[in-house]
Design a protein around this motif. Structure first.
Motif, PDB file in Angstrom:
ATOM      1  N   ILE A 147      36.379  50.568  41.449  1.00 22.10           N
ATOM      2  CA  ILE A 147      35.166  50.093  40.771  1.00 22.10           C
ATOM      3  C   ILE A 147      35.524  48.991  39.778  1.00 22.10           C
ATOM      4  CG2 ILE A 147      33.240  50.740  39.278  1.00 22.10           C
ATOM      5  CD1 ILE A 147      33.503  53.598  40.378  1.00 22.10           C
ATOM      6  N   GLY A 148      36.587  49.214  38.993  1.00 22.69           N
ATOM      7  CA  GLY A 148      37.008  48.209  38.024  1.00 22.69           C
ATOM      8  C   GLY A 148      37.395  46.901  38.682  1.00 22.69           C
ATOM      9  N   ALA A 149      38.132  46.970  39.789  1.00 21.31           N
ATOM     10  CA  ALA A 149      38.510  45.748  40.505  1.00 21.31           C
ATOM     11  C   ALA A 149      37.283  45.038  41.062  1.00 21.31           C
ATOM     12  CB  ALA A 149      39.478  46.086  41.639  1.00 21.31           C
TER      13      ALA A 149
ATOM     14  N   CYS B  35      44.418  48.111  38.263  1.00 20.98           N
ATOM     15  CA  CYS B  35      43.455  48.607  39.256  1.00 20.98           C
ATOM     16  C   CYS B  35      44.008  48.482  40.673  1.00 20.98           C
ATOM     17  CB  CYS B  35      42.131  47.844  39.130  1.00 20.98           C
ATOM     18  SG  CYS B  35      41.198  48.189  37.615  1.00 20.98           S
ATOM     19  N   CYS B  36      44.587  47.335  40.988  1.00 24.34           N
ATOM     20  CA  CYS B  36      45.129  47.121  42.339  1.00 24.34           C
ATOM     21  C   CYS B  36      46.278  48.081  42.623  1.00 24.34           C
ATOM     22  CB  CYS B  36      45.592  45.671  42.492  1.00 24.34           C
ATOM     23  SG  CYS B  36      44.260  44.468  42.529  1.00 24.34           S
ATOM     24  N   ALA B  37      47.151  48.295  41.644  1.00 26.35           N
ATOM     25  CA  ALA B  37      48.283  49.200  41.845  1.00 26.35           C
ATOM     26  C   ALA B  37      47.810  50.633  42.053  1.00 26.35           C
ATOM     27  CB  ALA B  37      49.236  49.111  40.657  1.00 26.35           C
ATOM     28  N   LEU B  38      46.833  51.076  41.279  1.00 23.94           N
ATOM     29  CA  LEU B  38      46.304  52.425  41.454  1.00 23.94           C
ATOM     30  C   LEU B  38      45.628  52.585  42.807  1.00 23.94           C
ATOM     31  CD1 LEU B  38      44.809  53.121  37.899  1.00 23.94           C
ATOM     32  CD2 LEU B  38      46.866  54.134  38.903  1.00 23.94           C
TER      33      LEU B  38
ATOM     34  N   ALA C 185      42.174  56.272  41.474  1.00 23.90           N
ATOM     35  CA  ALA C 185      42.090  55.197  42.468  1.00 23.90           C
ATOM     36  C   ALA C 185      40.634  54.775  42.673  1.00 23.90           C
ATOM     37  CB  ALA C 185      42.707  55.651  43.787  1.00 23.90           C
ATOM     38  N   ARG C 186      39.719  55.749  42.668  1.00 19.46           N
ATOM     39  CA  ARG C 186      38.293  55.413  42.807  1.00 19.46           C
ATOM     40  C   ARG C 186      37.812  54.609  41.591  1.00 19.46           C
ATOM     41  NH1 ARG C 186      35.051  60.630  45.447  1.00 19.46           N
ATOM     42  NH2 ARG C 186      35.847  60.326  47.583  1.00 19.46           N
ATOM     43  N   ALA C 187      38.209  55.050  40.409  1.00 19.90           N
ATOM     44  CA  ALA C 187      37.830  54.304  39.206  1.00 19.90           C
ATOM     45  C   ALA C 187      38.402  52.898  39.258  1.00 19.90           C
ATOM     46  CB  ALA C 187      38.325  55.031  37.958  1.00 19.90           C
TER      47      ALA C 187
ATOM     48  N   THR D  38      27.852  49.710  38.323  1.00 24.74           N
ATOM     49  CA  THR D  38      29.057  50.436  37.901  1.00 24.74           C
ATOM     50  C   THR D  38      28.724  51.869  37.520  1.00 24.74           C
ATOM     51  OG1 THR D  38      30.138  48.418  37.130  1.00 24.74           O
ATOM     52  CG2 THR D  38      30.926  50.486  36.212  1.00 24.74           C
ATOM     53  N   VAL D  39      27.658  52.049  36.760  1.00 22.88           N
ATOM     54  CA  VAL D  39      27.237  53.403  36.385  1.00 22.88           C
ATOM     55  C   VAL D  39      26.842  54.193  37.637  1.00 22.88           C
ATOM     56  CG1 VAL D  39      25.451  54.713  35.167  1.00 22.88           C
ATOM     57  CG2 VAL D  39      26.532  52.746  34.062  1.00 22.88           C
ATOM     58  N   ALA D  40      26.169  53.543  38.586  1.00 21.78           N
ATOM     59  CA  ALA D  40      25.780  54.237  39.822  1.00 21.78           C
ATOM     60  C   ALA D  40      27.018  54.649  40.627  1.00 21.78           C
ATOM     61  CB  ALA D  40      24.890  53.322  40.660  1.00 21.78           C
ATOM     62  N   ALA D  41      28.008  53.767  40.724  1.00 19.57           N
ATOM     63  CA  ALA D  41      29.232  54.095  41.453  1.00 19.57           C
ATOM     64  C   ALA D  41      29.996  55.211  40.750  1.00 19.57           C
ATOM     65  CB  ALA D  41      30.116  52.846  41.587  1.00 19.57           C
ATOM     66  N   THR D  42      29.986  55.196  39.411  1.00 19.10           N
ATOM     67  CA  THR D  42      30.635  56.262  38.649  1.00 19.10           C
ATOM     68  C   THR D  42      29.936  57.596  38.884  1.00 19.10           C
ATOM     69  OG1 THR D  42      31.275  54.653  36.959  1.00 19.10           O
ATOM     70  CG2 THR D  42      31.367  56.974  36.346  1.00 19.10           C
ATOM     71  N   ALA D  43      28.609  57.562  39.007  1.00 18.97           N
ATOM     72  CA  ALA D  43      27.862  58.792  39.312  1.00 18.97           C
ATOM     73  C   ALA D  43      28.266  59.342  40.684  1.00 18.97           C
ATOM     74  CB  ALA D  43      26.362  58.511  39.267  1.00 18.97           C
TER      75      ALA D  43
END
Length: 458
Positions: free
Chosen positions: A401-403, A428-431, A396-398, A253-258
């Motif tokens: 990741i959350g989904a 998350c799905c709606a965004l 939407a990107r965040a 998750t941290v890597a995807a956030t980066a």
């Protein structure tokens, strides 16, 4: 003022879900309140007509929700004896009526109709959020992210107080909870850890949104300091929580956030996604290794009646006996004990399979598996669109990741059975599906000043 109240509806309801909906088996009164509050949102979403057409991705997601609701209804329709007796797993029921000398009644597919209804009601908060976002536009992404991060941070503080009070602390919100652990607003440490991990990319999304708006350096610096403080609280909370799932999911998750931050204004190359998938696989492999003492792959898990290893194997065995239509939504607690070894049963019981995919396979059979496959295909398609967009939507990107965190965690837990996590998943799905908040144009604002009527745009 009226506009602000309108866009606060879904964020406010999300806060209630996070605070009150932290248990799948407890907190019945709190969950009842959430379900009752969900009804007006769903009704308004059905009755109020949108001013603009819904995006195709949103329509597809809502169709999947409709098909899921239809499947639940199908499980409750009484069938003639000649039909239900032909279904797999119904022989003992028919034999029971014969032993009593009673004629065979009409019965539904579900072997526990009341449990099926209860499961449907449990899904109302998530459905209400989807209707509120897609049909009403009663939200703004920034407010949703702020609500999620704020409640999570408060939950971390509550968890610290719970730890300081010991297992007898009165700050635990549920009678059955992971005592001597930081559960926050949840009954389960894993769910609290999951919420903290999901909040991490939304911290980055809030900062990137502030930067993109072109605010002053001073304002951006202030926002950065606040969000870094929130991020520090989340990282400390994950470390204190000590959930293996939380630690394992935090790394990718941290890597995807980066990646979100590094490729903030352009599409992410294919190698970036491949690297995140590889990192996720490595994290899972590390968590499941013997030194961490998990209850799925260790030798002790193979002999334990209450381990995930036993639960997975027993659920798969039961699933085979109820194909192709399953035993009915919500019937797992009634079916699972029939397949346990009586000589090994102890005081612990399985309320869920600790794998949502296996549990749904048992309860809904092939139709449910088809719906799961269709949803995962939809989700993967949206992930590609969100991350390969030339002008990316950071929220939407965040959300993607959350989904992903929730979907991955569902392989070893049942997070979507709680109103809190299912509500976050719906957000998350709606965004990801490009739900639009309802905003006022300049002409609308001018019309409001002259007290003229003007329709707002989605």
């Amino acid at each position: 003022m009226k506009h602000l109240l309108r866009v606060a509806i879904v964020p406010a309801y999300l806060v209630l879900c996070l605070v009150l909906g932290g248990a799948s088996g407890g907190g019945h009164w709190a969950n009842m309140v959430l379900q009752l509050l969900a009804l007006p949102l769903v009704a308004a979403g059905v009755l109020i007509r949108r001013n603009t057409p819904m995006a195709s991705a949103g329509k597809q997601l809502m169709w999947l929700v409709a098909f899921s609701a239809a499947l639940v209804i199908l499980h409750l329709i009484p069938l003639p004896p000649a039909l239900w007796t032909s279904l797999a797993g119904r022989e003992p029921i028919a034999r029971g009526f014969q032993m009593l000398g009673q004629p065979l009644p009409w019965l539904p597919i579900s072997l526990a109709p009341t449990r099926t209804i209860a499961s449907a009601l449990w899904a109302l908060p998530a459905v209400a959020i989807l209707f509120g976002m897609f049909r009403l536009g009663a939200f703004t992404p920034r407010w949703l992210a702020g609500a999620l991060i704020s409640v999570t941070a408060v939950g971390v503080g509550l968890g610290a107080l719970q730890l300081s009070g010991g297992e007898t602390s009165r700050l635990y919100l549920y009678r059955i909870a992971n005592r001597n652990a930081a559960t926050g607003f949840f009954a389960n440490t894993n769910n609290m850890a999951e919420l903290m991990v999901v909040a991490i990319p939304f911290v980055a999304a809030l900062y990137l949104a502030a930067v993109r708006k072109g605010s002053s350096v001073q304002k951006r610096s202030g926002v950065l300091i606040i969000l870094l403080g929130a991020l520090a609280v989340l990282v400390v909370g994950i470390a204190v929580n000590r959930s293996l799932a939380g630690i394992g999911l935090a790394v990718p998750t941290v890597a995807a956030t980066a990646l979100m931050i590094f490729f903030r204004g352009r599409r992410v190359p294919v190698w970036g996604g491949a690297a995140i998938v590889a990192l996720l696989g490595a994290s899972i492999a590390l968590v499941l290794s013997t030194p961490f003492g998990n209850n799925l792959t260790t030798d002790a898990a193979r002999t334990s009646q209450s381990s995930r290893y036993t639960a997975f194997g027993t659920t798969i065995e039961a699933t085979k006996d109820y194909l192709p239509l399953g035993s009915g939504v919500g019937t797992f607690p009634q079916i699972y004990p029939m397949y346990e070894d009586p000589q090994r049963v102890d005081r612990w019981y399985m309320n869920h399979a600790h794998n949502d995919y296996l549990e749904l396979a048992l309860e809904t059979g092939i139709p449910g598996l088809i719906l799961i496959a269709l949803f995962l295909l939809w989700w993967l398609w949206r992930v590609v669109r969100v991350w390969r967009a030339d002008e990316p939507d950071q929220f939407a990107r965040a959300a993607s990741i959350g989904a992903a965190v929730i979907l991955a965690h569902s392989f070893v837990e049942f997070p979507l059975r709680t109103a809190a996590i299912s509500a976050v998943f719906a957000v998350c799905c709606a965004l990801m599906a490009e739900a639009r908040s309802r905003v006022r144009s300049k002409s609308s604002a001018a019309a409001e000043r002259t007290q003229a009527r003007h329709l707002s745009a989605d």
